[in-house]
Design an enzyme around this catalytic site. Structure first.
Site, PDB file in Angstrom:
ATOM      1  N   LYS A 149       0.765  -1.116  -0.014  1.00 38.23           N
ATOM      2  CA  LYS A 149      -0.010   0.004  -0.052  1.00 38.23           C
ATOM      3  C   LYS A 149       0.933   1.153  -0.093  1.00 38.23           C
ATOM      4  O   LYS A 149       1.774   1.308   0.791  1.00 38.23           O
ATOM      5  CB  LYS A 149      -1.000   0.040   1.171  1.00 38.23           C
ATOM      6  N   SER A 154      -9.710   2.600   2.802  1.00 33.88           N
ATOM      7  CA  SER A 154      -8.732   3.258   1.728  1.00 33.88           C
ATOM      8  C   SER A 154      -7.760   2.295   0.979  1.00 33.88           C
ATOM      9  O   SER A 154      -7.153   2.495   0.264  1.00 33.88           O
ATOM     10  CB  SER A 154      -7.912   4.036   2.618  1.00 33.88           C
ATOM     11  N   SER A 195     -10.375   0.370   7.054  1.00 34.73           N
ATOM     12  CA  SER A 195      -9.769   0.314   5.862  1.00 34.73           C
ATOM     13  C   SER A 195      -9.145  -0.925   5.549  1.00 34.73           C
ATOM     14  O   SER A 195      -8.606  -0.876   4.352  1.00 34.73           O
ATOM     15  CB  SER A 195      -8.790   1.441   5.819  1.00 34.73           C
TER      16      SER A 195
END
Length: 494
Positions: free
Chosen positions: A79, A160, A184
């Protein structure tokens, strides 16, 4: 023969160790898959050289009879919230566009030390602020899933960590890192039919992870199944003296401790999670999960978490407040974007840089956070929200007197279409209604896929555990996973 890209972390690890295939073969297969899936916009940066170098090191070690590292031969996605040395790390924001860290985050460093290779940096909501991956400066991620009822609108992969969830579901990588502030990891896992765990706050170091809300942010793994999450978490977790919130505890052997039996365990069902207008499919899945837990040997008990209804408003005061403080560092002076209009003074540069560099959702949260921390409103909002947070944590403490784990839905719906909720921030925030309470309390929590809705989209079940009981959460997740038998995957259209 099963394609290499269909294999998960455990299968790749074991195959490389046994010599069934080479680590280089695995890396090459995933690199090709990533290069052909640009339509999904899951990867912001592709790093094939990193994945190949790690694979070649694994193959060389095996050739001379060395003991392979825990993740040798396993290529993963990272990420973009994690700083990676020499590789662009932007938090999907224009204000950090072009920023290349000279250092490695602790979590990513641990994964490389364990032998993993990096396929690339994954797209996300800007500064981890969002529930649909639509706030990224570099364009939204598109879920690999499509409705089976004839509707073909592009779907949100959750947020997210939407790039992570989409990449895993599309078989672009076997696992990826995520971060969870209010859900998230868990919500995008539920939207895309994969597993993801947020460990106890402090289990994984936050050093080198771009900060959103420091008292809530926690790194965790996302993968195809529970076992793969356990393997990844073992490599990611551990004490870090560079992080003052890191827990100085040994990392348990979570994979070795996996068991699908819940004999002797009490599973709590919080009555307050039966929210108004809950879709019948979510209610039915929840009941199915209860039946599966009972079948695994658990005793089912009803519990009460009376302050649950205040969790979401408290979270959306505390998180923006911390964000407004953390994001003050992005001012155009030291790194990242600098917007310097002709004849501008320092104050003008600050304003121009932040106006150009931050997206609308980030600006919204900074303004909310600055407001609730301002003189005259601090006690009325921020202090009260912190008191509510304490009450929510106490609710969980009381619940543990009568149960060992909690079982709830992960999200109030299946994946929604991109653009469907972006015009209504409140509707978007409500996606976190089931995940925020455990985040405020710092508890370990996991989402596992439980089934499909009538449109053929994944739905997730959430297990919440006591502090530091990742093993209990993983075991309950495995019990549900075994009984759900979830094998659905999106048909490749990208």
């Amino acid at each position: 023969m099963t394609e290499l890209t269909d294999l998960g972390v455990a299968a790749i690890r074991d195959g490389v160790r046994s010599g069934a295939f080479s680590a280089r073969d695995v890396a090459d297969a995933f690199i090709v898959k990533v290069s052909k899936a640009k339509t999904l916009n899951a990867f912001l940066v592709e790093t094939p050289d990193h994945a190949i170098a790690a694979a070649d090191a694994a193959d060389a070690a095996r050739a001379v009879g060395e003991t392979l590292k825990p993740l040798a031969g396993v290529p993963i996605g990272m990420k973009d919230l994690f700083c990676t040395k020499g590789v662009a790390s932007t938090a999907a924001s224009h204000i950090l566009e072009g920023f290349t860290p000279p250092y490695e985050s602790t979590v990513s460093g641990k994964l490389w030390d364990a032998g993993a290779g990096m396929l690339g940096k994954l797209n996300m909501d800007q500064f981890a602020m969002g529930s649909s991956n639509e706030t990224s400066h570099f364009g939204n991620v598109i879920s690999p899933w499509r409705r089976a009822d004839g509707g073909n609108a592009p779907l949100a992969p959750g947020g997210s960590s939407g790039g992570s969830s989409a990449a895993i579901a599309a078989r672009l990588c076997p696992a990826a890192t995520g971060t969870d502030t209010g859900g998230s990891i868990r919500q995008p896992a539920a939207f895309t039919g994969i597993a993801g765990i947020k460990p106890t706050y402090g289990r994984c170091s936050r050093w080198g992870v771009v900060a959103f809300a420091s008292s809530l942010d926690q790194a965790g793994p996302m993968a195809r199944d529970v076992r793969d999450c356990a393997i990844m978490l073992e490599a990611m977790a551990g004490f870090d003296p560079k992080d003052s919130t890191s827990l100085d505890l040994a990392v348990p052997k979570w994979e070795a401790g996996l068991s699908g039996s819940l004999a002797g365990k009490r599973i709590g069902i919080p009555k307050e999670y039966r929210v108004d207008n809950m879709p019948a499919e979510i209610e039915a899945l929840w009941q199915q999960g209860i039946d599966w837990a009972r079948d695994a040997g658990a005793e089912i008990v009803e519990v009460s978490l009376p302050h649950t209804k205040y969790a979401l408003p408290a979270y959306y005061i505390i998180a923006p407040a911390e964000a407004s403080s953390n994001l003050a560092r992005y001012d155009g002076v030291r790194y990242g974007l600098r917007d310097l209009p002709d004849g501008a003074n320092l104050q003008d540069m600050y304003a121009a840089t932040r106006a150009a560099g931050f997206g609308d959702e980030v600006k919204r949260r900074i303004m909310i956070g600055t407001y609730v921390l301002s003189a005259g409103f601090y006690d009325a909002y921020y202090t009260q929200a912190q008191k509510v947070r304490t009450l929510i944590a106490r609710d969980f403490e009381r619940a543990w007197e009568s149960c060992d784990l909690l079982l709830t839905p992960t999200a109030p719906s299946a994946a929604f279409a991109l653009g469907e909720k972006s015009a209504d921030p409140i509707a978007m925030y409500l996606n976190d209604v089931f995940t925020v309470p455990s985040s405020l309390a710092g508890l370990p929590a996991m989402s596992v896929p439980g089934g499909l809705d009538k449109a053929g989209l994944p739905l997730g079940l959430q297990i919440i555990g006591k502090p530091l009981d990742e093993q209990g959460v993983l075991n309950a997740g495995l019990a549900l996973e075994e009984r759900a038998g979830f094998v659905a995957r999106p048909e490749a259209w990208w």
